[in-house]
Design a protein around this motif. Structure first.
Motif, mmCIF file in Angstrom:
data_model
loop_
_atom_site.group_PDB
_atom_site.id
_atom_site.type_symbol
_atom_site.label_atom_id
_atom_site.label_comp_id
_atom_site.label_asym_id
_atom_site.label_seq_id
_atom_site.Cartn_x
_atom_site.Cartn_y
_atom_site.Cartn_z
ATOM 1 N N TRP A 195 -6.222 -1.964 0.122
ATOM 2 C CA TRP A 195 -5.567 -3.145 -0.249
ATOM 3 C C TRP A 195 -4.203 -3.238 1.580
ATOM 4 O O TRP A 195 -4.433 -3.882 1.918
ATOM 5 N N MET A 196 -3.994 -1.603 1.532
ATOM 6 C CA MET A 196 -3.873 -1.497 3.101
ATOM 7 C C MET A 196 -3.751 -2.093 3.489
ATOM 8 O O MET A 196 -3.631 -2.891 4.931
ATOM 9 N N LEU A 197 -5.569 -2.119 4.493
ATOM 10 C CA LEU A 197 -6.138 -1.911 5.333
ATOM 11 C C LEU A 197 -6.393 -3.999 5.397
ATOM 12 O O LEU A 197 -6.167 -4.443 5.980
ATOM 13 N N HIS A 198 -6.567 -4.081 3.982
ATOM 14 C CA HIS A 198 -6.443 -5.827 3.471
ATOM 15 C C HIS A 198 -5.429 -6.192 4.249
ATOM 16 O O HIS A 198 -5.526 -7.206 4.904
ATOM 17 N N ARG A 199 -4.321 -5.996 3.977
ATOM 18 C CA ARG A 199 -2.720 -6.737 4.085
ATOM 19 C C ARG A 199 -2.697 -6.166 5.981
ATOM 20 O O ARG A 199 -2.088 -7.282 6.165
ATOM 21 N N ALA A 200 -3.603 -5.073 6.611
ATOM 22 C CA ALA A 200 -3.413 -5.111 7.954
ATOM 23 C C ALA A 200 -4.562 -5.946 8.354
ATOM 24 O O ALA A 200 -4.240 -6.199 10.070
ATOM 25 N N GLY A 201 -5.020 -6.640 7.846
ATOM 26 C CA GLY A 201 -6.118 -7.709 8.210
ATOM 27 C C GLY A 201 -6.846 -6.505 9.126
ATOM 28 O O GLY A 201 -8.149 -7.438 10.082
ATOM 29 N N ALA A 202 -7.846 -5.806 8.300
ATOM 30 C CA ALA A 202 -8.871 -5.161 8.869
ATOM 31 C C ALA A 202 -9.857 -5.830 8.599
ATOM 32 O O ALA A 202 -11.283 -5.208 9.096
ATOM 33 N N ASP A 203 -10.021 -6.621 7.127
ATOM 34 C CA ASP A 203 -11.052 -6.878 6.269
ATOM 35 C C ASP A 203 -12.007 -6.370 6.243
ATOM 36 O O ASP A 203 -13.260 -5.614 6.475
ATOM 37 N N PRO A 204 -11.614 -4.951 5.055
ATOM 38 C CA PRO A 204 -12.392 -3.838 4.023
ATOM 39 C C PRO A 204 -13.363 -4.245 3.578
ATOM 40 O O PRO A 204 -13.277 -5.235 2.734
ATOM 41 N N SER A 205 -14.842 -3.336 3.122
ATOM 42 C CA SER A 205 -15.803 -3.485 2.692
ATOM 43 C C SER A 205 -14.908 -2.846 1.476
ATOM 44 O O SER A 205 -14.418 -1.684 2.184
ATOM 45 N N PHE A 206 -15.003 -2.378 0.265
ATOM 46 C CA PHE A 206 -15.174 -0.622 -0.266
ATOM 47 C C PHE A 206 -16.375 -1.446 -2.267
ATOM 48 O O PHE A 206 -16.197 -1.640 -2.161
ATOM 49 N N PHE A 207 -16.376 0.201 -2.218
ATOM 50 C CA PHE A 207 -17.199 0.746 -3.560
ATOM 51 C C PHE A 207 -16.069 1.440 -3.818
ATOM 52 O O PHE A 207 -16.198 2.609 -3.734
ATOM 53 N N ILE A 208 -15.833 0.788 -5.336
ATOM 54 C CA ILE A 208 -14.989 1.964 -6.006
ATOM 55 C C ILE A 208 -15.102 1.754 -7.459
ATOM 56 O O ILE A 208 -15.226 0.998 -8.504
ATOM 57 N N GLY A 209 -14.806 3.350 -8.096
ATOM 58 C CA GLY A 209 -15.449 3.694 -9.713
ATOM 59 C C GLY A 209 -14.048 3.402 -10.068
ATOM 60 O O GLY A 209 -14.301 3.773 -11.334
ATOM 61 N N GLY A 210 -13.358 1.824 -9.826
ATOM 62 C CA GLY A 210 -12.801 1.276 -11.239
ATOM 63 C C GLY A 210 -12.458 -0.247 -10.804
ATOM 64 O O GLY A 210 -12.709 -0.855 -9.529
ATOM 65 N N VAL A 211 -11.725 -1.345 -11.129
ATOM 66 C CA VAL A 211 -11.760 -2.569 -11.134
ATOM 67 C C VAL A 211 -9.695 -2.323 -10.248
ATOM 68 O O VAL A 211 -9.194 -1.977 -10.695
ATOM 69 N N THR A 212 -9.936 -2.782 -9.582
ATOM 70 C CA THR A 212 -8.764 -2.232 -8.690
ATOM 71 C C THR A 212 -8.257 -4.232 -8.761
ATOM 72 O O THR A 212 -8.651 -5.412 -8.680
ATOM 73 N N ARG A 213 -6.834 -4.109 -9.221
ATOM 74 C CA ARG A 213 -6.137 -4.895 -10.024
ATOM 75 C C ARG A 213 -5.962 -6.291 -8.794
ATOM 76 O O ARG A 213 -5.548 -7.421 -9.003
ATOM 77 N N CYS A 374 2.313 2.049 7.132
ATOM 78 C CA CYS A 374 1.773 1.610 5.954
ATOM 79 C C CYS A 374 2.477 1.731 4.264
ATOM 80 O O CYS A 374 2.175 0.836 3.535
ATOM 81 N N ALA A 375 3.359 2.220 4.164
ATOM 82 C CA ALA A 375 4.345 2.303 2.804
ATOM 83 C C ALA A 375 4.566 0.484 2.886
ATOM 84 O O ALA A 375 4.217 0.176 2.657
ATOM 85 N N LEU A 376 4.722 -0.103 3.789
ATOM 86 C CA LEU A 376 5.230 -1.672 4.428
ATOM 87 C C LEU A 376 4.113 -2.450 3.482
ATOM 88 O O LEU A 376 4.015 -2.759 2.992
ATOM 89 N N LEU A 377 3.000 -1.729 4.023
ATOM 90 C CA LEU A 377 1.196 -2.333 3.636
ATOM 91 C C LEU A 377 1.010 -2.112 2.225
ATOM 92 O O LEU A 377 0.471 -3.154 1.667
ATOM 93 N N MET A 378 1.896 -1.175 2.048
ATOM 94 C CA MET A 378 1.468 -1.162 0.699
ATOM 95 C C MET A 378 2.316 -2.205 -0.712
ATOM 96 O O MET A 378 2.458 -2.358 -2.110
ATOM 97 N N GLU A 379 2.565 -2.818 0.335
ATOM 98 C CA GLU A 379 3.715 -4.106 -0.954
ATOM 99 C C GLU A 379 3.003 -5.354 -2.044
ATOM 100 O O GLU A 379 2.045 -5.412 -1.129
ATOM 101 N N GLY A 380 2.906 -5.488 -2.865
ATOM 102 C CA GLY A 380 2.335 -6.407 -3.508
ATOM 103 C C GLY A 380 0.900 -5.080 -4.329
ATOM 104 O O GLY A 380 0.457 -5.920 -5.009
#
Length: 535
Positions: A195-213, A374-380
């Protein structure tokens, strides 16, 4: 032609000759594919160990002979309805591969989720499920050596690989990913980093063992850094090593190290061993939860830079909790070398502050931002499903779902719920279903884990075990221990009966926290329905 896969495949193909690593004079290839000379030395022996063996192998196996990866178009997935395997199948389809899959447990929600993405699941396991024109078979760890589809692939000479091998070969970028490991907190830490990378505009990929809301998904394919949850459980009957040994890691975390997975690891030292090995394969920087002595010890095996995080002021990333405001915490952040900064994090529980500090370390490896940024990127940030997830509220009774089943996770989930709802009567309903929770190894730890819950209900184990009696968790003894610690306890075997009992006794203002590594037999929906029926 598989979209976006060819360039990665061409690079990976250069690493292998006749299915074996193609080493330069250096110890390992320049592409950091996660294989070393040790993999060749131990790989053959490792590949012959079956699923009944309860120890992991000494090293990852050498891969079987593979077709040129940029020529692979059709892939069959055995055990496709597991969370990780279904996620892999969806990722492959999005990349342009033609995917088939089979599973005897083909039921919602995973079956519906895959069907919506165009995958027709072949129910059950049968040799005929493996298509005649398939190029590659991915075998889940649910399939044993005598699985008819695995045998069919072997007899037909089809290359078979495990889930982490498929991720490494077909998805992970050349330089490696951002890998989150540890006994606890992997899923949420990975979701935070993504989420932080997405908010920073880094266009991340991810593979996670749970559904990110935030993304309503367990994966994302972007063009930037790849965040992957690194699991220490094993991979396939022919590949008995931790999944995270397969993942080339540029940056990584070891959140914590405790004994878990009692079905495949005999003791804590065997867990430490696989984490030490992982630490040694991180190439750029490792972040470690330094409040945990075992995590620190494992991190000492790293050959890269190591930084620490934890609650306090003595770490590279530190924090102190000032106050709780519903689903948020006000904290003071301590970034080594900088002044303390007050921030608000949209999380509950001290463990989630730790998760944030580790995730921020990963983000700072690829984005120019400080800890406060990073704390600001956690917003939302909305969290992960089944991680202190509010499933509903009826008649003033809040029903909350959590994945906790290890005693440490149970303890921390109850503490987080108590902090979030300090004035409420708290119910904790526990299902002993996982391979670890059904065993007596944590009998004493469970006895203390429920402190803070006024009412506790223990469900009977999901299935009867063939374990010796002295190795089974005694729920009768656990009930006595929890009652002695001050909670009111009931031992109710059936989910329907639990729903009826709680609906009859819960009062407005109560919080009902369910603790299970599974869907708990649909308890949440049944409980909400029962609460609604009482008027």
């Amino acid at each position: 032609m598989a979209k976006r896969g060819a360039s990665v495949g061409q690079r990976r193909e250069a690493c292998f000759v006749q299915g074996r690593p193609n080493f330069s004079p250096a110890r390992s290839c320049g592409l950091r594919c996660g294989v070393s000379e040790a993999d060749v030395v131990f790989g053959a022996a490792a590949s012959h160990r079956g699923p009944e063996v309860s120890m992991t192998a000494d090293a990852a196996r050498a891969l079987p002979p593979l077709p040129p990866l940029d020529s692979v178009r059709r892939i069959h997935v055995i055990g496709v309805c597991g969370t990780a395997m279904g996620t892999l199948a969806a990722m492959l389809m999005e990349r342009g591969y033609e995917v088939t899959g089979s599973d005897p447990m083909a039921y919602p929600p995973m079956s519906d989720w895959l069907a919506a993405r165009g995958l027709r699941i072949r129910a059950g396991w049968d040799a005929s499920n493996v298509p005649a024109d398939v190029d590659l078979v991915v075998v889940g760890n649910v399939a044993r050596r005598d699985n008819p589809e695995a045998l069919a692939a072997l007899e037909r000479g089809l290359p078979s690989i495990s889930l982490p091998e498929a991720l490494r070969l077909l998805h992970l970028p050349e330089g490696g990913g951002l890998v989150v490991t540890g006994t606890h907190g992997k899923t949420t830490t990975s979701a935070m980093a993504a989420w932080m990378l997405h908010r920073a505009g880094a266009d991340p990929s991810f593979f996670i063992g749970g559904v990110t809301r935030n993304f309503d998904s367990t994966y994302r394919l972007g063009g930037g850094p790849f965040v992957i949850e690194g699991d220490e459980y094993d991979t396939a009957y022919f590949d008995k090593v931790p999944k995270f040994w397969h993942y080339p890691a540029r940056f990584a975390t070891i959140n914590n190290v405790e004994y878990d997975h009692a079905d495949i690891y005999p003791d804590l030292e065997s867990i430490r061993r696989v984490f030490r090995r992982f630490a040694a394969q991180v190439t750029e920087h490792l972040w470690v939860g330094a409040e945990d002595a075992d995590a620190l010890s494992c991190a000492s095996a790293a050959r890269c830079g190591v930084s620490t995080f934890g609650l306090g002021t003595t770490y590279d990333h530190g924090a102190a909790i000032i106050a709780s405001h519903g689903a948020s915490l006000r904290v003071v952040l301590h970034d080594r070398g900088g002044p303390p900064v007050e921030s608000v994090l949209p999380v509950s529980g001290a463990y989630n502050v730790r998760n944030f500090l580790g995730a921020a370390g990963l983000v700072r490896g690829v984005v120019d931002v400080d800890l406060a940024g990073c704390a600001l990127l956690m917003e939302g940030f909305e969290g992960v499903r089944k991680r202190l997830e509010v499933r509903g509220e009826v008649g003033g009774v809040v029903v909350v779902d959590d994945f906790a089943h290890h005693p440490t996770a149970v303890r921390e989930a109850i503490r987080a719920a108590r902090r979030r709802w300090p004035e409420s009567r708290l119910w904790a309903i526990f299902e002993a279903k996982s391979n670890t929770s059904r065993r007596s190894v944590f009998q004493e730890a469970y006895g203390a884990a429920f402190s803070g819950a006024e009412r506790v209900i223990l469900s009977r184990p999901f299935r009867e075990d063939s374990l010796p009696e002295h190795e089974k968790l005694s729920l009768d003894r656990l009930a006595a221990d929890v009652e002695a610690a001050g909670s009111e306890v009931e031992l109710i075997p059936e989910v329907d009966e639990i729903a009826v009992r709680v609906a009859a006794q819960a009062q407005p203002g109560d919080v009902v926290l369910t603790l299970s590594g599974s869907a708990f037999g649909g308890l949440h929906g049944k409980l909400l329905a029962a609460l609604g029926e009482r008027g």
